[in-house]
Design an enzyme around this catalytic site. Structure first.
Site, mmCIF file in Angstrom:
data_model
loop_
_atom_site.group_PDB
_atom_site.id
_atom_site.type_symbol
_atom_site.label_atom_id
_atom_site.label_comp_id
_atom_site.label_asym_id
_atom_site.label_seq_id
_atom_site.Cartn_x
_atom_site.Cartn_y
_atom_site.Cartn_z
ATOM 1 N N ASP A 176 0.844 -1.179 -0.003
ATOM 2 C CA ASP A 176 -0.125 -0.109 -0.129
ATOM 3 C C ASP A 176 1.029 1.382 0.144
ATOM 4 O O ASP A 176 1.549 1.672 0.825
ATOM 5 C CB ASP A 176 -0.819 -0.031 1.168
ATOM 6 C CG ASP A 176 -1.847 1.087 1.495
ATOM 7 O OD1 ASP A 176 -1.675 2.047 0.654
ATOM 8 O OD2 ASP A 176 -2.230 1.458 2.491
ATOM 9 N N LYS A 197 2.803 11.311 -3.592
ATOM 10 C CA LYS A 197 1.738 10.632 -4.241
ATOM 11 C C LYS A 197 0.755 11.642 -4.872
ATOM 12 O O LYS A 197 0.175 11.241 -6.065
ATOM 13 C CB LYS A 197 0.884 9.638 -3.204
ATOM 14 C CG LYS A 197 -0.163 8.758 -3.965
ATOM 15 C CD LYS A 197 -0.492 7.701 -2.920
ATOM 16 C CE LYS A 197 -1.739 6.977 -3.569
ATOM 17 N NZ LYS A 197 -2.238 6.148 -2.485
#
Ligand code: AMP
Length: 616
Positions: free
Chosen positions: A23, A87
């Site tokens: 993740d 991100k």
């Protein structure tokens, strides 16, 4: 999870490597695997520490690059050289993010429509480079914990990530030395962690509510036959637990007066607010001291100040349902993801909205990574009940007349996928048919990648156009393409297995897509020319055959004009001029149609008199 497999082709033994689930989060990242003994997914962690690795990178002058907990401490002491939330920059241009870049303490290069770069000292880093540094650290830590090399991974991304962002995530994996076997959606992974979709017979609609530190996503998914489909996504990329902390800080600042800089108060109180928020998830009153004063907040007051924030997430849930065309009662399961879903008020409000009990038994910080580990295990071949969440990266098709690509399964088809089409022969008595399978986006097969070729043989002799050859493509759950060819009149059949993605790197796929866009115009022209040529060649063949058979029934003038028109058409073919070919094809058709009709009528009349129609 490592296991021994026998390669059927060579009979050799192979040691399979471990495949991890990752993740790669905005705030924190983590790695999970299927435990070799319990066979259950577990998040990897060193003894007595958290499984979460902060997605933070510090570029130190002397100490070099640090990632994770060691880097996090520099967020306050050396913000210009400490990168967080990389991100958020993935696959984005400066224009995409400029309105939100003020909250970032590091330097983003202002280069309008170019992909974002971050400047640290004299060096420029792309979000891919930065994510690769985080992934490299995760790989290193995982290898240290499990004492096994980690080279293969499944990485999760938000459901709303576009192709460029997914590709960027893959590239980051590759840079970090990881072979990224799959990119899967975070809500899909979370659903897998609750076991949804593992039973292939299951059909369900799932709402995944993901409230993290800085982002909120709601996704409505459907699973059927082991395939997950995202019906809708909604959310706010700037809404999360950080806003809860800020609301608590505001509450304290409005109730107390402190001496000194307001900004310093905010920074110190923010940390205390986060502590308060977490404490109040299982207690009624939080007390602490600041500047010699006792400050406190009760659970009731906390809930009052954060309620408007939670209400915004509920509004997103309503929109997601609307976009999916569903009513609340059509949602079967609600899966909770993200650290902020630990706040009891969040659970209460979400449960009340959907009028349903929530799935919140799996740790909300780990649930996505655990699901990725389950997907990794499926890919490792350890779960025989296959489930597939993937799509075809490039179109798959066949070579047809003139070297044209005839696409059966377009790019981005959901796997498992099936498609079939009928073809026929173009020569009389043709007993075999070459079946060449290609992958790519260009119109001419020579510009695509040939995957396989085989011959369907034994077609019984029939006039051209009579055989019905059905060719079907089936991509099974392993991503293996099975091509089957069957002549329907005779039942002659043959099939072949192809591994479409095998040996194709991500760069290859990307290059093929770019090439197809670059050459779109010339490809279209070439396709049009090839189609015109094929039609002309077929007309020449049938006219030639017709002339031979019906020579007696034609006038001398008809034979002469037809021959001249055929020569003109042949000449236009030699000149490779599409418009001329089309004109000359039409001219030949105009000349031959009237007598072809006349001869056909004569044949019909003969038949009416009891004679049988001969083949024309
Ligand atoms: P994530 O982005 O999913 O890692 O979630 C991080 C967010 O969850 C941060 O805002 C944390 O403060 C928050 N969080 C973590 N633990 C708790 C807790 N026990 N109660 C409330 N919020 C929490």
């Amino acid at each position: 999870m490592a296991k021994i497999a026998i390669n059927i082709a060579t009979g050799s033994l192979q040691q399979e490597e471990i495949i991890v689930g990752i993740d790669l989060g905005t705030t924190n990242s983590l790695v999970a695997i299927i435990h070799p003994e319990s066979k259950k997914p577990v998040a990897l962690k060193e003894h007595n520490s958290s499984s979460l690795v902060p997605s933070v990178i510090h570029f130190g002058k002397n100490a070099g690059i640090t990632v994770g907990n060691d880097a996090k401490q520099y967020l306050v002491s050396d913000p210009a050289n400490t990168i967080f939330s990389a991100k958020r920059l993935m696959g984005k241009t400066y224009n995409d993010i400029k309105n939100n870049s003020t909250s970032l303490a590091y330097k983003i290069i202002d280069d309008e429509n170019k992909l974002v770069k971050v400047q640290v000292g004299d060096i420029f880093y792309s979000p891919v480079d930065l994510s690769a540094l985080i992934l490299k650290e995760l790989k290193k830590q995982a290898e240290h914990i499990i004492k096994t090399p980690v080279t293969k991974a499944v990485i999760t991304v938000p459901a709303y990530f576009n192709d460029a962002q997914r590709q960027a995530t893959r590239d980051a994996g590759k840079l970090a030395g990881l072979d990224v076997l799959r990119i899967i959606n975070e809500p899909t992974a979370a659903s897998l962690a609750y076991g949804f979709g593992l039973n292939k017979a299951e059909t369900k609609t799932i709402a995944v509510y993901d409230l993290g530190g800085g982002t909120f996503d709601i996704s409505i998914l459907n699973i059927a036959g082991g395939v997950f489909e995202v019906f809708s996504t909604n959310g706010d990329t700037y809404l999360g637990g950080d806003d809860f902390d800020a609301a608590v800080v505001d509450y304290w600042l409005s109730a107390n007066t402190f001496t000194g800089e307001a900004l310093t108060h905010r920074q110190v109180l923010r940390l205390k607010a986060e502590e308060a928020k977490k404490y109040l998830s299982s207690n009624e009153l939080f007390k602490t001291e600041y500047e010699g004063k006792e400050i406190s907040i009760s659970r009731e007051s906390f809930e009052a100040v954060v309620k408007p924030i939670v209400e915004r997430t509920i509004a997103s849930c309503k929109n997601a349902l609307k976009d999916a065309g569903l009513k609340k009662n059509e949602v079967d399961e609600i899966v909770m993801v993200g650290g902020s879903t630990r706040v009891p008020l969040v659970k209460e409000m979400v449960s009340a909205f959907f009028e349903k009990k929530l799935n919140d038994t799996v740790d909300p910080d780990e649930v996505v990574a655990l699901g990725a580990a389950i997907q990794a295990d499926i890919l490792a071949g350890n779960t025989t009940d296959m489930l597939l969440l993937d799509i075809t990266p490039l179109s798959l098709g066949l070579e047809t007349m003139g070297g044209l690509m005839d696409v059966l399964l377009p790019r981005n088809s959901k796997i498992p996928a099936r498609a079939s089409r009928q073809y026929t022969t173009y020569k009389d008595g043709q007993s075999g048919m070459k079946i060449a399978v290609y992958q790519g986006e260009r119109d001419m097969v020579k510009d695509n990648r040939r995957l396989a070729e085989f011959n369907l043989t034994g077609i019984p002799g029939m006039p051209a156009g009579m055989p019905k050859v059905e060719i079907s493509f089936l991509i099974n759950a392993d991503g293996i393409l099975v091509v089957n060819a069957k002549e329907l009149r005779s039942g002659v059949e043959q099939s072949i297995e192809v591994k479409p993605q095998y040996g194709l790197t991500d760069e290859d796929v990307e290059k093929m897509l770019l090439d197809s866009m670059e050459h779109a115009k010339e490809d279209m022209d070439l396709r049009a020319l090839t189609e015109a040529k094929t039609e002309a060649e077929q007309l020449l063949q049938t006219t030639e055959k017709f002339l031979q058979k019906n020579f007696e029934s034609l006038t001398k003038a008809e034979v002469t004009t037809t021959s001249l028109a055929m020569q003109a058409l042949q000449l236009s073919l030699d000149m490779n001029d599409k418009n001329l070919i089309q004109t000359k094809t039409e001219e030949l058709n105009d000349i031959s149609s009237p007598y072809a009709e006349r001869i056909m009528d004569e044949a019909v009349q003969k038949a009416m008199k009891g004679n049988k129609i001969d083949s024309l």
